[in-house]
Design a protein around this motif. Structure first.
Motif, PDB file in Angstrom:
ATOM      1  N   ASN A  90       2.401   0.231   0.516  1.00  0.00           N
ATOM      2  CA  ASN A  90       1.696   0.428  -0.744  1.00  0.00           C
ATOM      3  C   ASN A  90       0.246   0.850  -0.542  1.00  0.00           C
ATOM      4  O   ASN A  90      -0.604   0.620  -1.409  1.00  0.00           O
ATOM      5  CB  ASN A  90       1.743  -0.859  -1.578  1.00  0.00           C
ATOM      6  N   ALA A  91      -0.053   1.480   0.607  1.00  0.00           N
ATOM      7  CA  ALA A  91      -1.389   2.001   0.867  1.00  0.00           C
ATOM      8  C   ALA A  91      -1.272   3.173   1.832  1.00  0.00           C
ATOM      9  O   ALA A  91      -0.335   3.248   2.626  1.00  0.00           O
ATOM     10  CB  ALA A  91      -2.300   0.921   1.454  1.00  0.00           C
ATOM     11  N   ALA A  95      -0.978  -3.068   4.038  1.00  0.00           N
ATOM     12  CA  ALA A  95      -0.204  -2.063   3.309  1.00  0.00           C
ATOM     13  C   ALA A  95       1.181  -2.565   2.929  1.00  0.00           C
ATOM     14  O   ALA A  95       1.787  -2.053   1.986  1.00  0.00           O
ATOM     15  CB  ALA A  95      -0.065  -0.790   4.144  1.00  0.00           C
ATOM     16  N   TRP A  96       1.687  -3.530   3.660  1.00  0.00           N
ATOM     17  CA  TRP A  96       3.028  -4.057   3.416  1.00  0.00           C
ATOM     18  C   TRP A  96       3.127  -5.413   4.090  1.00  0.00           C
ATOM     19  O   TRP A  96       2.493  -5.669   5.130  1.00  0.00           O
ATOM     20  CB  TRP A  96       4.082  -3.112   3.992  1.00  0.00           C
ATOM     21  N   SER A  97       3.930  -6.299   3.528  1.00  0.00           N
ATOM     22  CA  SER A  97       4.124  -7.602   4.161  1.00  0.00           C
ATOM     23  C   SER A  97       5.464  -8.190   3.756  1.00  0.00           C
ATOM     24  O   SER A  97       6.058  -7.779   2.754  1.00  0.00           O
ATOM     25  CB  SER A  97       3.002  -8.577   3.771  1.00  0.00           C
ATOM     26  N   VAL A 143       0.054   7.515   7.144  1.00  0.00           N
ATOM     27  CA  VAL A 143       0.869   6.691   6.250  1.00  0.00           C
ATOM     28  C   VAL A 143       0.535   7.079   4.815  1.00  0.00           C
ATOM     29  O   VAL A 143      -0.637   7.203   4.455  1.00  0.00           O
ATOM     30  CB  VAL A 143       0.582   5.200   6.475  1.00  0.00           C
ATOM     31  N   HIS A 144       1.568   7.274   4.009  1.00  0.00           N
ATOM     32  CA  HIS A 144       1.367   7.671   2.625  1.00  0.00           C
ATOM     33  C   HIS A 144       1.916   6.599   1.688  1.00  0.00           C
ATOM     34  O   HIS A 144       3.070   6.179   1.819  1.00  0.00           O
ATOM     35  CB  HIS A 144       2.051   9.009   2.354  1.00  0.00           C
ATOM     36  N   ASP A 145       1.077   6.146   0.782  1.00  0.00           N
ATOM     37  CA  ASP A 145       1.458   5.151  -0.215  1.00  0.00           C
ATOM     38  C   ASP A 145       2.745   5.587  -0.911  1.00  0.00           C
ATOM     39  O   ASP A 145       2.823   6.659  -1.499  1.00  0.00           O
ATOM     40  CB  ASP A 145       0.327   5.022  -1.228  1.00  0.00           C
TER      41      ASP A 145
END
Length: 433
Positions: free
Chosen positions: A78-79, A43-45, A146-148
């Protein structure tokens, strides 16, 4: 570039007993998670580099590290998902680092988390984790909505002295540093008296998908233009952010994540103590280990041309891109290369030269015609001044003739033909093992 910034049909699978380290699982018990079912995706990096030992642009913060303090970082996933796990890296540390407490919460504003949202994370069932130098670990999964596009707050309490920090030095997102003490579980911001434009030790966030749509996880491997250097602080205006929003809005039958693995100043062919390991050396860690990765967008090479030692032989840069493409295809990952963007006017005579410009044009010509790639993205034509194709168009220029501003970054994302991400994949997505 200077700092300061599915062919195959994807099957829905159950991933059971994930070993959650991208490194050798025998290295650390903390690198394992309990058995879980469900599909996890990145989702993020944030790509990691070593602390700065040879320059003091950060006031020595990365070199000195932290002692008995809490670091609070705000990230923009982003997810969406129903559970979360994070990845912490001591890849470039000089000694083991101990985190006495790690939490995740919903962001309210600045260093303040939404009251009641902060949850503790564990590592192999334990609250504290010590990460040996050179290693990464995943936390255990924790139920968390978790919300994008909605920010998360991740807090790390460093127990004892960390030594030089593994970090991402151009976050374009404010990180908050506390006075002495463990404030990881607190939602208020009163203890966070200092701030810094960097992320420390936090290299990734995965979520457990909350829908059954097929997923594509796109990794953007790049330099400062991908990193979003000189974009608006805390506004998430990188071209990767805009691309993710476009994909979510315009393609409804799939779930998309765009993971940003840009490092300001990074090169394809050469390591740097300031600008990180070369792209060829960080593929396994920064691309292939990302959970669910299906696609790679590569935008690198301009620093090979502009930084010393200058590479004015286009064939050498092309060979580097070919190697990256071959290694991606070996793992079933689709790869798209972005053409190198205009740079005339940036440190003329040193970074920009006529010979360097000729090299850029030769690399771009190969990218536009290569059959080794699954496609190309013409960032060069999207940004170039129509009256002088060697220069950035004025309204897209941040002011230094090299880095696009927010509008330029938006134009980059809008220039991408989204149908390339509807193509069949070369193989199944990685589980991040």
């Amino acid at each position: 570039m200077k700092r300061n910034r599915m062919g195959f049909i994807l099957m829905t699978v159950l991933i059971v007993g994930l070993i959650c380290s991208p490194l050798d699982s025998a290295k650390s018990a903390a690198a394992k998670t309990p058995e879980k079912t469900g599909e996890w995706i990145g989702a993020w990096s944030a790509s990691q580099t070593a602390a700065w030992e040879t320059v003091d642009w950060d006031g020595g913060t990365s070199r000195k590290g932290f002692a008995n303090q809490t670091i609070r970082m705000v990230i923009h996933p982003n997810a969406s998902g129903s559970a979360v796990r994070i990845r912490l890296s001591n890849q470039f540390g000089t000694k083991p680092v101990t985190f006495g407490k790690v939490t995740v919460g919903a962001t309210k504003k600045g260093a303040e988390a939404v009251p009641g949202s902060v949850k503790p994370l564990t590592f192999a069932g334990k609250q504290s984790v010590t990460i040996p130098k050179g290693e990464e670990v995943f936390s255990d999964p924790v139920p968390f909505e978790v919300h994008d596009g909605s920010d998360l707050t991740v807090s790390l309490y460093i127990h004892g002295e960390s030594g030089p920090a593994t970090w991402h030095n151009t976050s374009n997102s404010t990180t908050y540093i506390s006075t002495q003490g463990d404030f990881a579980a607190e939602s208020n911001d009163s203890a966070f008296t200092k701030s810094f434009d960097a992320w420390f030790w936090l290299s990734g966030v995965d979520v457990k998908k909350s829908n059954k749509k097929k997923s594509r996880v796109i990794v953007a491997l790049g330099d400062s233009i991908t990193d979003g250097y000189l974009s608006s602080l805390n506004e998430n205006r990188r071209w990767t952010d805009v691309l993710n929003d476009r994909l979510d809005s315009e393609i409804k039958n799939q779930t998309f994540t765009v993971l940003n693995q840009g490092i300001s100043g990074n090169r394809i062919l050469s390591d740097s103590p300031i600008f990180g390991e070369k792209a060829l050396a960080r593929l396994d860690r920064d691309v292939f280990s990302q959970t669910g990765v299906t696609d790679l967008i590569l935008l690198e090479g301009i620093n090979d041309i502009g930084h010393e030692p200058h590479v004015h032989d286009a064939d050498r840069i092309i060979e580097g891109i070919k190697e990256i493409a071959a290694r991606a295809h070996e793992r079933g990952i689709n790869i798209y290369a972005g053409t190198l963007t205009p740079f005339k006017g940036y440190d003329e005579g040193v970074y920009y030269t006529e010979k360097g410009e000729q090299t850029r044009q030769e690399v771009n010509a190969w990218i536009r015609s290569s059959h080794m790639l699954d496609g190309f993205i013409d960032f060069d034509r999207a940004l170039a001044d129509p009256n002088d194709h060697e220069k950035l168009r004025k309204e897209y220029d941040s002011g230094d003739a090299l880095h696009p501003n927010d509008l330029g970054l938006k134009v980059m994302a809008e220039s991408i033909d989204l149908t390339i991400f509807e193509k069949p994949l070369n193989g199944k997505p990685s589980t991040g093992l």
